[in-house]
Design a protein around this motif. Sequence first.
Motif, PDB file in Angstrom:
ATOM      1  N   ARG A   1      15.387  28.972  -4.512  1.00 58.41           N
ATOM      2  CA  ARG A   1      14.361  28.517  -3.960  1.00 58.41           C
ATOM      3  C   ARG A   1      13.030  28.820  -4.571  1.00 58.41           C
ATOM      4  O   ARG A   1      12.580  29.974  -4.659  1.00 58.41           O
ATOM      5  CB  ARG A   1      14.164  29.102  -2.425  1.00 58.41           C
TER       6      ARG A   1
ATOM      7  N   THR B   1       8.836  28.592  -3.738  1.00 61.19           N
ATOM      8  CA  THR B   1       8.047  28.391  -2.653  1.00 61.19           C
ATOM      9  C   THR B   1       6.543  28.530  -3.021  1.00 61.19           C
ATOM     10  O   THR B   1       6.331  29.379  -4.209  1.00 61.19           O
ATOM     11  CB  THR B   1       8.169  29.326  -1.576  1.00 61.19           C
ATOM     12  N   GLN B   2       5.697  28.018  -2.401  1.00 62.22           N
ATOM     13  CA  GLN B   2       4.203  28.123  -2.973  1.00 62.22           C
ATOM     14  C   GLN B   2       3.437  28.216  -1.428  1.00 62.22           C
ATOM     15  O   GLN B   2       3.268  27.341  -0.655  1.00 62.22           O
ATOM     16  CB  GLN B   2       3.900  27.007  -3.704  1.00 62.22           C
TER      17      GLN B   2
ATOM     18  N   ALA C   1       3.883  30.583  -8.222  1.00 61.38           N
ATOM     19  CA  ALA C   1       4.802  30.092  -7.362  1.00 61.38           C
ATOM     20  C   ALA C   1       5.995  31.390  -7.279  1.00 61.38           C
ATOM     21  O   ALA C   1       6.281  31.769  -8.156  1.00 61.38           O
ATOM     22  CB  ALA C   1       5.663  28.916  -7.621  1.00 61.38           C
ATOM     23  N   THR C   2       6.404  31.544  -5.979  1.00 59.19           N
ATOM     24  CA  THR C   2       7.414  32.286  -5.707  1.00 59.19           C
ATOM     25  C   THR C   2       9.053  31.729  -6.098  1.00 59.19           C
ATOM     26  O   THR C   2       9.084  30.678  -5.585  1.00 59.19           O
ATOM     27  CB  THR C   2       7.504  33.104  -4.417  1.00 59.19           C
TER      28      THR C   2
ATOM     29  N   PRO D   1       4.863  21.049  -5.760  1.00 62.04           N
ATOM     30  CA  PRO D   1       3.954  22.411  -5.645  1.00 62.04           C
ATOM     31  C   PRO D   1       2.659  21.963  -6.741  1.00 62.04           C
ATOM     32  O   PRO D   1       2.525  20.902  -7.369  1.00 62.04           O
ATOM     33  CB  PRO D   1       4.837  23.434  -6.736  1.00 62.04           C
TER      34      PRO D   1
ATOM     35  N   ASP E   1       3.036  29.034   2.245  1.00 60.02           N
ATOM     36  CA  ASP E   1       4.342  29.024   3.204  1.00 60.02           C
ATOM     37  C   ASP E   1       5.112  27.638   3.170  1.00 60.02           C
ATOM     38  O   ASP E   1       5.735  27.527   3.987  1.00 60.02           O
ATOM     39  CB  ASP E   1       3.520  29.181   4.559  1.00 60.02           C
ATOM     40  N   ARG E   2       4.924  27.084   2.010  1.00 58.46           N
ATOM     41  CA  ARG E   2       5.999  25.770   1.820  1.00 58.46           C
ATOM     42  C   ARG E   2       7.033  25.946   0.983  1.00 58.46           C
ATOM     43  O   ARG E   2       6.865  26.599  -0.174  1.00 58.46           O
ATOM     44  CB  ARG E   2       5.065  24.687   1.201  1.00 58.46           C
ATOM     45  N   ILE E   3       8.268  25.463   1.385  1.00 54.28           N
ATOM     46  CA  ILE E   3       9.617  25.363   0.563  1.00 54.28           C
ATOM     47  C   ILE E   3       9.356  24.181  -0.353  1.00 54.28           C
ATOM     48  O   ILE E   3       9.110  22.928   0.229  1.00 54.28           O
ATOM     49  CB  ILE E   3      10.595  25.536   1.277  1.00 54.28           C
ATOM     50  N   CYS E   4       9.432  24.295  -1.527  1.00 54.00           N
ATOM     51  CA  CYS E   4       8.858  23.116  -2.508  1.00 54.00           C
ATOM     52  C   CYS E   4      10.190  22.427  -2.998  1.00 54.00           C
ATOM     53  O   CYS E   4      10.480  21.167  -3.021  1.00 54.00           O
ATOM     54  CB  CYS E   4       8.093  23.455  -3.687  1.00 54.00           C
TER      55      CYS E   4
ATOM     56  N   TYR F   1      14.110  18.107  -3.331  1.00 60.31           N
ATOM     57  CA  TYR F   1      12.532  18.459  -3.419  1.00 60.31           C
ATOM     58  C   TYR F   1      11.979  18.086  -2.224  1.00 60.31           C
ATOM     59  O   TYR F   1      11.830  16.823  -1.692  1.00 60.31           O
ATOM     60  CB  TYR F   1      12.082  17.356  -4.667  1.00 60.31           C
TER      61      TYR F   1
ATOM     62  N   GLU G   1      14.745  23.339  -3.823  1.00 60.20           N
ATOM     63  CA  GLU G   1      15.755  24.347  -3.552  1.00 60.20           C
ATOM     64  C   GLU G   1      16.971  24.002  -4.247  1.00 60.20           C
ATOM     65  O   GLU G   1      17.241  22.601  -4.252  1.00 60.20           O
ATOM     66  CB  GLU G   1      16.206  24.656  -1.962  1.00 60.20           C
TER      67      GLU G   1
END
Length: 250
Positions: A83, A85-86, A64-65, A59, A88-91, A55, A93
């Motif tokens: 993964r 993401t929201q 969210a993607t 988010p 440009d942030r990886i939240c 983590y 994985e």
Amino acid sequence: MAGFAEATAVEDGTARLDPQWTVGGRPNGGYLLAVLARAAVTAAHPHPLSASAVYMAPPEPGPATVAVEPLRDGRSVSQARVRLTQGDRICVEALFTLGDVATAGEARFSAAEPPDVKPRDELRRTPVEPPGAGVRITMLEQVDQRVDLSRPGDLRGWLSFDDGTPFDAFSLLYAVDAFPPATFTLGGSGWTPTLELTAYVRGLPAPGPLRVRQYARMVTDGQLDQVCEVWDAAGHPVAQATQLAIYRRA
């Protein structure tokens, strides 16, 4: 108000993170893991068997993607990386091993027996704003959680959905992160943000409340290592998790 299956749905690579499954306004880590698992499973391998998630950023509720990278497609199991993401942030994985939990059969050996827990009707339901927690746990509007806080660093109790929905392989990923942190009885302050969570789904639960034990293995000035073990109403082990989290002293 969305049920758990609807709240964890992923369509065309997009999840809509539900504000009802939050702690302090942020989606619960087990809930997020269930969202990623929904995206990862396939028709041939319909259940998460194991998950290991890191983590990186919490988010917000909302779109969210969710991107899935298949790693291996075997006959009995497959593996995938997912993964969330929201912007440009990886939240979050996670790595998943996928299969069919129903084919696992009964446990031939288990090192952990169901723990002694006070009868469910002798424990009070955890309120949405527990005294001393310092945070609103909105997800407790959706679940009936009853915890015995009498043992230092060792929480035991019961968990069920408020609407009577039975637990499945996905909601078990939520169950292993649903209880208060084990430090709640050790002078901890507030919730403990998850850094890494590894979970195993070991069986499809029998109907009825889950029996949960969550205990600390090591606590330092800044980190918590805790284990969560889950049994179904028939006494079968159905899930386990190990978690590394941030610990804040009161």
